[in-house]
Design an enzyme around this catalytic site. Structure first.
Site, PDB file in Angstrom:
ATOM      1  N   GLU A 179      -8.586  -9.322  -3.722  1.00  0.00           N
ATOM      2  CA  GLU A 179      -9.222  -8.320  -2.865  1.00  0.00           C
ATOM      3  C   GLU A 179     -10.495  -7.771  -3.505  1.00  0.00           C
ATOM      4  O   GLU A 179     -10.519  -7.499  -4.712  1.00  0.00           O
ATOM      5  CB  GLU A 179      -8.253  -7.169  -2.591  1.00  0.00           C
ATOM      6  CG  GLU A 179      -7.026  -7.567  -1.788  1.00  0.00           C
ATOM      7  CD  GLU A 179      -6.139  -6.380  -1.504  1.00  0.00           C
ATOM      8  OE1 GLU A 179      -6.578  -5.459  -0.804  1.00  0.00           O
ATOM      9  OE2 GLU A 179      -4.988  -6.368  -2.014  1.00  0.00           O
ATOM     10  N   GLU A 234      -7.987  -5.773  -6.332  1.00  0.00           N
ATOM     11  CA  GLU A 234      -6.626  -6.132  -6.711  1.00  0.00           C
ATOM     12  C   GLU A 234      -6.414  -7.627  -6.550  1.00  0.00           C
ATOM     13  O   GLU A 234      -7.263  -8.334  -5.989  1.00  0.00           O
ATOM     14  CB  GLU A 234      -5.603  -5.375  -5.848  1.00  0.00           C
ATOM     15  CG  GLU A 234      -5.607  -3.870  -6.044  1.00  0.00           C
ATOM     16  CD  GLU A 234      -4.501  -3.184  -5.257  1.00  0.00           C
ATOM     17  OE1 GLU A 234      -3.658  -3.897  -4.689  1.00  0.00           O
ATOM     18  OE2 GLU A 234      -4.496  -1.946  -5.218  1.00  0.00           O
ATOM     19  N   ARG A 287       6.421  -2.971   9.082  1.00  0.00           N
ATOM     20  CA  ARG A 287       5.917  -4.087   9.883  1.00  0.00           C
ATOM     21  C   ARG A 287       7.088  -4.906  10.407  1.00  0.00           C
ATOM     22  O   ARG A 287       7.905  -5.408   9.641  1.00  0.00           O
ATOM     23  CB  ARG A 287       4.997  -4.981   9.046  1.00  0.00           C
ATOM     24  CG  ARG A 287       3.646  -4.399   8.776  1.00  0.00           C
ATOM     25  CD  ARG A 287       2.668  -5.462   8.305  1.00  0.00           C
ATOM     26  NE  ARG A 287       3.086  -6.122   7.085  1.00  0.00           N
ATOM     27  CZ  ARG A 287       2.727  -5.763   5.864  1.00  0.00           C
ATOM     28  NH1 ARG A 287       1.948  -4.714   5.690  1.00  0.00           N
ATOM     29  NH2 ARG A 287       3.127  -6.423   4.815  1.00  0.00           N
ATOM     30  N   GLY A 296       0.773  -1.230   0.000  1.00  0.00           N
ATOM     31  CA  GLY A 296       0.000   0.000   0.000  1.00  0.00           C
ATOM     32  C   GLY A 296       0.806   1.281   0.000  1.00  0.00           C
ATOM     33  O   GLY A 296       0.235   2.372   0.134  1.00  0.00           O
ATOM     34  N   ASP A 305      -0.578 -10.398   2.710  1.00  0.00           N
ATOM     35  CA  ASP A 305      -0.256  -9.968   4.071  1.00  0.00           C
ATOM     36  C   ASP A 305      -1.453 -10.083   5.022  1.00  0.00           C
ATOM     37  O   ASP A 305      -1.296 -10.468   6.183  1.00  0.00           O
ATOM     38  CB  ASP A 305       0.327  -8.555   4.092  1.00  0.00           C
ATOM     39  CG  ASP A 305      -0.487  -7.533   3.315  1.00  0.00           C
ATOM     40  OD1 ASP A 305      -1.618  -7.860   2.888  1.00  0.00           O
ATOM     41  OD2 ASP A 305       0.005  -6.402   3.129  1.00  0.00           O
ATOM     42  N   THR A 306      -2.671  -9.800   4.535  1.00  0.00           N
ATOM     43  CA  THR A 306      -3.832  -9.947   5.413  1.00  0.00           C
ATOM     44  C   THR A 306      -4.063 -11.403   5.812  1.00  0.00           C
ATOM     45  O   THR A 306      -4.734 -11.677   6.808  1.00  0.00           O
ATOM     46  CB  THR A 306      -5.101  -9.398   4.744  1.00  0.00           C
ATOM     47  OG1 THR A 306      -5.380 -10.152   3.560  1.00  0.00           O
ATOM     48  CG2 THR A 306      -4.948  -7.934   4.377  1.00  0.00           C
TER      49      THR A 306
END
Length: 385
Positions: A259, A271, A355, A154, A278-279
């Site tokens: 997504e 997308e 992260r 992002g 990652d989610t």
């Protein structure tokens, strides 16, 4: 040395680290590659290489040196034409060289979804100058979202609510893009009820779906995710059909993070990533097989049993707030007293909003799980030496 397969992993962040662990549990030999030394996946792999994946000659040299059975991209910023050449020469690229090329930039996958497959997407335009951004915003209307066609997690994304913010958004997107092409997508802001990631596994026996994953973003980057997310039967069926259309078009075997925005029963394609998402870190605690286990099995052609949800679950990220090479973590014991698991990624340096780990928790429902995961993540402190 005896192994089931040799895997050249292109990109060695936290997703690559967990994939490496899953693949090695199945007897694979993994060579982890990235642009910097001591990347997370390198710490658990059998071998490693440090080079830029945008350098086609070095990419080919790594392949020739290691002679892998599978080339597995974990990042978008790769010289994808070299992957195409290698596939034409008989190498197996996961899920396919075309999938890597189509998803390296948002323009390719968006045009495929909207124009070739006829899926519902937001209105959008691509732009390579401020003038084209202004024209794009006129087409989409305000508010709109501006983001680089190639970025990670992002980065470079912003929501523009007035015309005087467009130049700043353009500059921010270009400053945070990956690759060497200053190009952005200007897209309609969707007033959605919620957004999901539908982890879609393409195997030799057919397509499997994980329960939908809800997530919350800040600055276009995932902050927390949870599973399951309640969806109507109609919305879930539409999301699965749309995901199947895209992954079947891209081909190959592995997991895809697809997504969607959801508004009532309406599902809008956003997308796609042809790799663990990652989610999907939440699946490390929520499912009988994590997204990394599923990816490894699909790549290696191994059976996948029924995907089962163990309990309502959530993940929450642990972020750094500055750039540093010398740091340590505190509060791990306190965090583990609040949630079932904490994964620290082993990144050698911090950066602002990078992260560095994730907390994982279950609960009687997703709200309880989210609360526990968020509390645990907040108890982990990064101290700078």
């Amino acid at each position: 040395m005896s192994f089931t397969a040799k895997i050249l992993l292109l990109g060695s962040g936290e997703l690559g680290r967990e994939f490496t662990i899953s693949a090695k549990r199945l007897g694979a030999y993994v060579i982890a590659c990235d642009s910097y030394a001591a990347a997370p996946a390198m710490q658990v792999a059998d071998a490693s290489e440090v080079f830029s994946m945008l350098d086609g000659a070095l990419l080919r040299a790594a392949m020739e040196k290691h002679d892998p059975d599978f080339i597995v991209p974990e990042i978008e910023a790769i010289r994808t034409e070299v992957l195409g050449e290698l596939e034409a020469e008989g190498r197996t690229v996961v899920p396919s060289a075309r999938a890597a090329a189509m998803t390296m930039n948002r323009d390719n996958i968006r045009d495929l979804a909207a124009n070739e497959l006829g899926l519902r997407t937001s209105r959008y335009r691509f732009a390579e100058s401020l003038e084209e951004v202004l024209a794009g915003a006129e087409h989409t209307g305000l508010p709109c979202v501006i983001k680089p066609v190639m970025s990670s997690s992002g980065k470079g994304q912003s929501t523009v609510r007035s015309a005087d913010e467009l130049e700043q958004a353009w500059t921010y997107a270009v400053g945070n893009m990956r690759g060497d092409r200053p190009r952005v997508i200007v897209e309609e802001f969707i007033d959605f009820d919620y957004e999901i990631t539908l982890l879609t596994v393409r195997t030799r026996e057919g397509i499997l779906y994980c329960p939908p994953i809800g997530h919350r973003q800040e600055r276009g980057d995932y902050m927390e995710s949870w599973q399951p997310t309640p969806m109507s039967g109609a919305a879930r069926s539409d999301a699965q059909a749309m995901a199947a259309a895209v992954v079947n078009n891209l081909g190959g075997y592995g997991i895809f993070g697809v997504e969607f925005f959801v508004r009532g029963d309406e599902v809008i394609f956003s997308e796609l990533s042809p790799r663990p998402h990652d989610t999907g870190m939440v699946t490390l605690i929520s499912q009988n097989l994590s997204e990394f286990d599923l990816h490894a099995r699909a790549v290696l052609g191994l059976p996948i049993p029924e995907i089962r949800l163990r309990a309502p679950s959530a993940s929450a990220v642990i972020l750094a707030d500055r750039e540093a090479e010398n740091f340590h973590f505190e509060g791990l014991g306190e965090a583990l007293a609040a949630a079932e698991d904490v994964r620290l990624f082993g990144k050698p340096v911090t950066r602002k909003n990078r992260r560095m780990g994730v907390a994982l928790a279950t609960g009687a429902d997703t709200e309880e799980a989210r609360g526990r995961a968020t509390e645990a993540a907040g108890r982990v402190k990064i101290r700078y030496d």
